[in-house]
Design an enzyme around this catalytic site. Structure first.
Site, PDB file in Angstrom:
ATOM      1  N   TYR A 136      32.958  49.298  36.023  1.00 38.06           N
ATOM      2  CA  TYR A 136      33.147  49.553  34.950  1.00 38.06           C
ATOM      3  C   TYR A 136      31.433  49.935  34.578  1.00 38.06           C
ATOM      4  CZ  TYR A 136      38.028  49.450  33.742  1.00 38.06           C
ATOM      5  OH  TYR A 136      39.377  50.373  33.270  1.00 38.06           O
ATOM      6  N   LYS A 190      48.726  16.641  35.343  1.00 33.11           N
ATOM      7  CA  LYS A 190      48.223  17.503  34.108  1.00 33.11           C
ATOM      8  C   LYS A 190      47.679  18.855  34.461  1.00 33.11           C
ATOM      9  CE  LYS A 190      44.409  15.837  33.097  1.00 33.11           C
ATOM     10  NZ  LYS A 190      43.055  14.928  32.033  1.00 33.11           N
TER      11      LYS A 190
END
Length: 410
Positions: free
Chosen positions: A305, A83
């Protein structure tokens, strides 16, 4: 084309599958063996306690008990959870690889995952849909020969409805909730099935499954509690085969194996024994990124940043071409590490959408040049290890790996 490469070693995945299969087929008491080795000495205790019948209320006592089926140890099968695109590593490629190891049971979450896998690997395998069946996809499950894991009475009714519509016996698995409390038939629903077998009319129940909540912790008594509850329910369904063990469950011992085990994480190198024990699995994943920019910065320079990092010396800073858009968590800002020629290098500043800065000041000049490969994930920094840095799990690291990486299968 991406500058970053994600290498998946299919031979390592094969080796992991073989190890798991060997443990199951030969009833290897892995935890006992590990506990008796000096380098792994500890308080490990395999779960070998005798089966005790557990009931949640007295109402089941009015229903005649049926004997359990044939010995579960015989003809034990090892499937694979593929999955979420095989935990981000490529479900089609990995499933084809496991086919070479005679794996014939593949577990996915949804019908769209199952359809893609069926189209890619053909009709010779069993593909199980863990989230079950819904009105909108029932016909597709029938068309592509996908087997739903039925998680509640409503899903049983849906699958039975389409059995009547198609006038055919439809295969299914039943999921009994033994304590993880996500999906699965609850105690009252199971009791209804026991007392009214017409609720399963038109359905071929191939397996009854459940899922362990804490299998990576071999000392957790909840494992045994779930096992006992599962066995108690199985007494009433003697013709169905059974499946309980995920990766960690395989290592809990043969009592947990039944007819089919469903490893996922262990196939992909994640530690099925928890972070406090040595990992018996091979790591098949290597993520590398090249240095694309170098700059010398003076003492007191601010980086990234919001200027969350300030140099405390004259520094040589390298920039790498990946970031949180590629699934590399922003939580690694100022605390993650990477490796260059097996030497630890700190991540500095904020993780950006597409860029990461590292401080290479302490490395030999011969190791620092444009194009130098930097190990982000590998044997020096496995998914489990880097997950520990930010308080998550290796599963999340792998399933977050972005689509921009160039995937190479070796």
């Amino acid at each position: 084309m991406s500058l970053c490469t994600l290498e998946i070693n299919l031979s390592a995945i094969k080796a992991n599958y073989r190890l798991l299969k060997n443990i199951c087929e030969n009833s290897v008491d892995f935890l006992h063996n590990v506990a008796n080795k000096e380098e792994f000495a500890g308080n490990t205790s395999p779960r070998t306690a005798a089966y005790t019948l557990v009931r949640e209320d007295a109402s089941l006592g009015s229903t005649p008990k049926l004997p359990l089926g044939a010995s579960y140890a015989k003809n034990l099968l090892v499937g694979a959870a593929v999955k979420a695109n095989s935990y981000g590593l490529g479900a089609i490629e990995i499933s084809k690889t496991l086919l070479e190891e005679n794996c014939r049971y593949f577990f996915v979450a949804s019908s769209n995952e199952g359809i893609s896998l069926r189209k890619a690997i053909g009709d010779e395998v069993n593909i199980l849909i863990l989230n079950g069946v819904f009105e909108h996809d029932a016909l597709e499950l029938i068309e592509y020969n996908l087997i739903p894991v039925l998680n509640n009475l409503n899903q049983i009714k849906i699958w039975q409805k389409f059995s009547n519509l198609k006038n055919q016996l439809l295969p299914c698995y039943l999921h009994f909730n033994t304590g993880i409390n996500r999906l699965g038939l609850n105690h009252n629903e199971i009791e209804q099935l026991i007392n009214n077998r017409d609720l399963l009319k038109g359905l071929n129940v191939e397996y009854i499954i459940s899922h362990l909540s804490a299998s990576e912790d071999s000392d957790n008594p909840y494992n045994l509690e779930q096992l006992n509850k599962f066995k108690a329910y199985l007494e009433y369904f003697p013709n169905a085969k059974a499946s309980l063990a995920n990766s960690g469950g395989i290592f809990l011992g043969k009592d947990y194996h039944f007819n089919l085990v469903r490893p996922g994480a262990a196939l992909y190198g994640l530690n099925p024994l928890g972070s406090n024990k040595p990992n018996p699995m091979q790591n098949p994943v290597t993520l590398k990124a090249p240095i694309i920019h170098l700059q010398n910065l003076t003492y007191g320079s601010r980086i990234g940043y919001n200027m969350t990092f300030t140099t405390k010396r004259d520094s040589l800073i390298a920039t790498l071409p990946f970031g949180y858009a590629d699934g590399f968590s922003r939580n690694f800002s100022n605390q993650g590490t990477v490796f260059i020629n097996s030497r630890n290098v700190p991540i500095i500043g904020r993780i950006s959408m597409d860029l990461v800065n590292i401080d290479v000041t302490d490395l030999p000049p011969s190791d620092i040049f444009l194009g130098q490969e930097v190990e982000i994930i590998g044997n020096n920094c496995t998914p489990d290890k880097i997950a520990d840095i930010i308080g998550t799990i290796g599963y999340e690291i792998l399933t977050s790996l972005g689509n921009r990486y160039k995937r190479i299968y070796t």
